[in-house]
Design a protein around this motif. Sequence first.
Motif, PDB file in Angstrom:
ATOM      1  N   ASP A  49     -37.343 -39.939   9.913  1.00 45.34           N
ATOM      2  CA  ASP A  49     -37.530 -40.240   8.488  1.00 45.34           C
ATOM      3  C   ASP A  49     -36.646 -39.304   7.670  1.00 45.34           C
ATOM      4  OD1 ASP A  49     -38.403 -40.804   5.920  1.00 45.34           O
ATOM      5  OD2 ASP A  49     -40.499 -41.004   6.502  1.00 45.34           O
ATOM      6  N   SER A  50     -35.481 -39.799   7.277  1.00 45.13           N
ATOM      7  CA  SER A  50     -34.508 -38.976   6.545  1.00 45.13           C
ATOM      8  C   SER A  50     -35.023 -38.556   5.172  1.00 45.13           C
ATOM      9  CB  SER A  50     -33.188 -39.741   6.395  1.00 45.13           C
ATOM     10  OG  SER A  50     -33.386 -40.945   5.672  1.00 45.13           O
ATOM     11  N   ARG A  51     -36.069 -39.215   4.678  1.00 46.62           N
ATOM     12  CA  ARG A  51     -36.594 -38.882   3.350  1.00 46.62           C
ATOM     13  C   ARG A  51     -37.185 -37.477   3.309  1.00 46.62           C
ATOM     14  NH1 ARG A  51     -40.228 -44.275   2.840  1.00 46.62           N
ATOM     15  NH2 ARG A  51     -41.004 -43.309   4.766  1.00 46.62           N
ATOM     16  N   LEU A  52     -37.700 -37.002   4.449  1.00 48.42           N
ATOM     17  CA  LEU A  52     -38.367 -35.705   4.467  1.00 48.42           C
ATOM     18  C   LEU A  52     -37.395 -34.563   4.159  1.00 48.42           C
ATOM     19  CD1 LEU A  52     -40.666 -36.236   7.587  1.00 48.42           C
ATOM     20  CD2 LEU A  52     -41.299 -36.396   5.169  1.00 48.42           C
ATOM     21  N   GLU A  53     -36.204 -34.623   4.733  1.00 46.71           N
ATOM     22  CA  GLU A  53     -35.192 -33.589   4.468  1.00 46.71           C
ATOM     23  C   GLU A  53     -34.821 -33.567   2.992  1.00 46.71           C
ATOM     24  OE1 GLU A  53     -33.806 -31.362   6.456  1.00 46.71           O
ATOM     25  OE2 GLU A  53     -34.636 -31.974   8.389  1.00 46.71           O
ATOM     26  N   LYS A  54     -34.675 -34.742   2.400  1.00 42.48           N
ATOM     27  CA  LYS A  54     -34.312 -34.823   0.985  1.00 42.48           C
ATOM     28  C   LYS A  54     -35.418 -34.266   0.101  1.00 42.48           C
ATOM     29  CE  LYS A  54     -31.345 -38.840   1.768  1.00 42.48           C
ATOM     30  NZ  LYS A  54     -31.143 -40.296   1.544  1.00 42.48           N
ATOM     31  N   LEU A  55     -36.666 -34.577   0.445  1.00 46.07           N
ATOM     32  CA  LEU A  55     -37.788 -34.031  -0.313  1.00 46.07           C
ATOM     33  C   LEU A  55     -37.828 -32.509  -0.216  1.00 46.07           C
ATOM     34  CD1 LEU A  55     -40.747 -36.468   0.509  1.00 46.07           C
ATOM     35  CD2 LEU A  55     -39.563 -36.235  -1.675  1.00 46.07           C
ATOM     36  N   ALA A  56     -37.597 -31.989   0.995  1.00 53.18           N
ATOM     37  CA  ALA A  56     -37.630 -30.544   1.196  1.00 53.18           C
ATOM     38  C   ALA A  56     -36.568 -29.852   0.356  1.00 53.18           C
ATOM     39  CB  ALA A  56     -37.442 -30.215   2.676  1.00 53.18           C
ATOM     40  N   ASP A  57     -35.374 -30.455   0.272  1.00 54.49           N
ATOM     41  CA  ASP A  57     -34.303 -29.871  -0.542  1.00 54.49           C
ATOM     42  C   ASP A  57     -34.686 -29.844  -2.020  1.00 54.49           C
ATOM     43  OD1 ASP A  57     -32.696 -29.415   1.643  1.00 54.49           O
ATOM     44  OD2 ASP A  57     -31.578 -31.296   1.448  1.00 54.49           O
ATOM     45  N   ARG A  81     -36.932 -23.433   2.162  1.00 52.63           N
ATOM     46  CA  ARG A  81     -37.471 -24.786   2.074  1.00 52.63           C
ATOM     47  C   ARG A  81     -38.857 -24.822   2.693  1.00 52.63           C
ATOM     48  NH1 ARG A  81     -34.019 -29.627   4.149  1.00 52.63           N
ATOM     49  NH2 ARG A  81     -34.619 -28.676   6.100  1.00 52.63           N
ATOM     50  N   PRO A  82     -39.742 -25.654   2.166  1.00 58.13           N
ATOM     51  CA  PRO A  82     -41.057 -25.828   2.802  1.00 58.13           C
ATOM     52  C   PRO A  82     -40.879 -26.423   4.196  1.00 58.13           C
ATOM     53  CG  PRO A  82     -41.001 -26.821   0.607  1.00 58.13           C
ATOM     54  CD  PRO A  82     -39.595 -26.488   0.970  1.00 58.13           C
ATOM     55  N   GLU A 295     -45.147 -26.963  -2.021  1.00 55.55           N
ATOM     56  CA  GLU A 295     -44.506 -25.740  -1.541  1.00 55.55           C
ATOM     57  C   GLU A 295     -44.991 -25.335  -0.152  1.00 55.55           C
ATOM     58  OE1 GLU A 295     -46.578 -21.990  -3.393  1.00 55.55           O
ATOM     59  OE2 GLU A 295     -46.209 -23.444  -5.000  1.00 55.55           O
ATOM     60  N   LYS A 296     -46.160 -25.823   0.260  1.00 58.26           N
ATOM     61  CA  LYS A 296     -46.686 -25.454   1.578  1.00 58.26           C
ATOM     62  C   LYS A 296     -46.047 -26.276   2.691  1.00 58.26           C
ATOM     63  CE  LYS A 296     -51.186 -23.777   0.020  1.00 58.26           C
ATOM     64  NZ  LYS A 296     -52.667 -23.961   0.131  1.00 58.26           N
ATOM     65  N   GLU A 297     -45.793 -27.563   2.434  1.00 59.66           N
ATOM     66  CA  GLU A 297     -45.181 -28.412   3.457  1.00 59.66           C
ATOM     67  C   GLU A 297     -44.723 -29.727   2.850  1.00 59.66           C
ATOM     68  OE1 GLU A 297     -48.237 -29.172   6.408  1.00 59.66           O
ATOM     69  OE2 GLU A 297     -49.014 -30.881   5.274  1.00 59.66           O
ATOM     70  N   ILE A 298     -43.766 -30.349   3.538  1.00 62.08           N
ATOM     71  CA  ILE A 298     -43.331 -31.717   3.254  1.00 62.08           C
ATOM     72  C   ILE A 298     -43.816 -32.552   4.430  1.00 62.08           C
ATOM     73  CG2 ILE A 298     -41.379 -33.235   2.795  1.00 62.08           C
ATOM     74  CD1 ILE A 298     -41.706 -30.972   0.744  1.00 62.08           C
ATOM     75  N   ARG A 299     -44.574 -33.623   4.156  1.00 60.13           N
ATOM     76  CA  ARG A 299     -45.218 -34.303   5.273  1.00 60.13           C
ATOM     77  C   ARG A 299     -45.244 -35.820   5.092  1.00 60.13           C
ATOM     78  NH1 ARG A 299     -50.245 -31.788   8.500  1.00 60.13           N
ATOM     79  NH2 ARG A 299     -50.534 -33.423  10.049  1.00 60.13           N
ATOM     80  N   ASP A 363     -44.201 -43.794  -1.206  1.00 58.53           N
ATOM     81  CA  ASP A 363     -44.858 -43.158  -2.343  1.00 58.53           C
ATOM     82  C   ASP A 363     -45.008 -41.666  -2.083  1.00 58.53           C
ATOM     83  OD1 ASP A 363     -45.198 -45.334  -4.002  1.00 58.53           O
ATOM     84  OD2 ASP A 363     -47.298 -45.683  -3.489  1.00 58.53           O
ATOM     85  N   VAL A 364     -44.632 -40.860  -3.068  1.00 61.03           N
ATOM     86  CA  VAL A 364     -44.891 -39.419  -3.008  1.00 61.03           C
ATOM     87  C   VAL A 364     -46.172 -39.191  -3.796  1.00 61.03           C
ATOM     88  CG1 VAL A 364     -43.966 -37.104  -3.416  1.00 61.03           C
ATOM     89  CG2 VAL A 364     -42.405 -39.020  -2.966  1.00 61.03           C
ATOM     90  N   VAL A 365     -47.163 -38.601  -3.151  1.00 65.04           N
ATOM     91  CA  VAL A 365     -48.519 -38.607  -3.708  1.00 65.04           C
ATOM     92  C   VAL A 365     -49.107 -37.206  -3.767  1.00 65.04           C
ATOM     93  CG1 VAL A 365     -50.833 -39.611  -3.483  1.00 65.04           C
ATOM     94  CG2 VAL A 365     -48.849 -40.893  -2.657  1.00 65.04           C
ATOM     95  N   GLU A 366     -49.817 -36.937  -4.859  1.00 67.70           N
ATOM     96  CA  GLU A 366     -50.720 -35.792  -4.960  1.00 67.70           C
ATOM     97  C   GLU A 366     -52.119 -36.357  -5.221  1.00 67.70           C
ATOM     98  OE1 GLU A 366     -49.610 -33.084  -8.023  1.00 67.70           O
ATOM     99  OE2 GLU A 366     -48.182 -31.994  -6.770  1.00 67.70           O
TER     100      GLU A 366
END
Length: 376
Positions: A49-57, A81-82, A295-299, A363-366
Motif C-alpha cells: 500500500d503505497s499510500r502509507l509512505e505518503k501519509l508518513a511523509d 516519521r511515524p 504522530e504515533k503511527e501510520i496504519r 478514507d483517513v479517519v480519526e
Amino acid sequence: MNLSVGIVGLPNVGKSTLFNALLKKQQAFVANFPFATIEPNVGIVPVPDSRLEKLADIVAVDLNKETPFVANTSSRSLLGRPPIVPAIVKFVDIAGLVKGASEGAGLGNKFLSHIREVSLVCHVVRAFEDDNVVREGSSDPKSDYETVQTELILADLQTVQNSKLKTQNFSDKILAELNKGIPVRDIALKDEEKELNDSQLLTAKPEIIVLNVSEKDYSEDKILEVIKQYSQALKLREEKFVVISAKIEAELAELSEVDQKQYLKDLGLQQSGLERLIKKAYQTLGLISFLTAGEKEIRAWTIQKGTTAIAAAGVIHTDFIKNFIKAEVVSFDDFINLGGWKKAREVGKMRFEGRDYIIKDGDVVEFKIGSSFIGA
C-alpha cells in the motif's frame, strides 16, 4: 480483520516454491514487527500500500512545522516519521492434498480441517512443462484442477450427509448440486438460503486460481494471453486468475527493495506476482482499507466493503463501539494535496461523520471515542 489465504495444489506444481518466497517476505516483515506470530505452515506478509509512505511523509512534515525552535540553536529539533503498520495477509500452506484426500489419503482429515479455517482458497496450478519435475497425476492443468475440486466436493458431500444442514430442503438442494460436480460457491441460492450456508463447506469458500508459469511467459502481454487460455480451458471467469512465476518470486524475495523494482522493470512488470495475488484476494473477498495517520503511527486497517464508521472503530478496539461519538474523515487525495489534518480542517475538507457513515477505501479517519480522538 485478518485475511487468511489457504494455498492448495497437487504436489510439484510450485506451491512450496511460492510459499517459501512468502516466508522470505515474512522474515523481513517480522524483523520490523516482532509481534507477528510465526507458525511453521503460516506466512504473514504486509499488504502492499503505497499510500502509507505518503501519509508518513505528510505527518512528519506537519509535526516538524509545529516543533518549536530549540533554545540556543539555529534549527528545529527534527522529528522522525511515524512508524508504518501495514495491513497483513496470512498465507497458510495447506499440505496433504492428493487424490483420495477426502477418504483419508495423504494428510486426509488434517488437510480438510486446515482448509476450513481460511477465508479464501488459493489453488496453484502448474501452467508450464518441465521434464525435470515429477508431477502428481496428469500433466494436464485442467485435469489437475479438477482433481482438487473433486476432493473438495467429495469432502462437502460427506459433511452434508453426516451433519445435515439447517433445513432438510436446503440439505437436499446442496446434495443434488454437489452430486453434479457443482461447488457450493456456484450454486444459485436465494437470500434466505445464503444465510443458512454457515456450515464451513469447503467449496463455498471464494477461490483464486494461481497459474504458475515459466519465466518466458512472465510479462504483461503474456500474462493476459495465459489467463485467457486457461479461463477458456477451465471454463472459469478471467477475474478468478492470477499469473505468477514461483521461480521468479523466489528470486525477488532474495533481493533488496531497490533491486526488486529494477528486476521487475527489466521483466516489463509493474508489480510482483505476490502483490497481484494479495490485491486479487482483497477484490475477491470485497475488502478495503481505511487509514489512520497520527504522530504515533501510520496504519492500514482491513474491513469489508459497506462497513459503517462504528463497526470500523470496533476493528481498532471493541471498546470503541460502545464509546463511539463521531469520526473525522478526509479522503486520502485531499489529505495528501492539502498537507495533512490542519489544512484539511481549515478549508472544510474534513467531514464529521456519524455511526452509520459507510467507510470508503482510502478514507483517513480519526475516531472520537469518549473525550479523545483515536487515529491521530
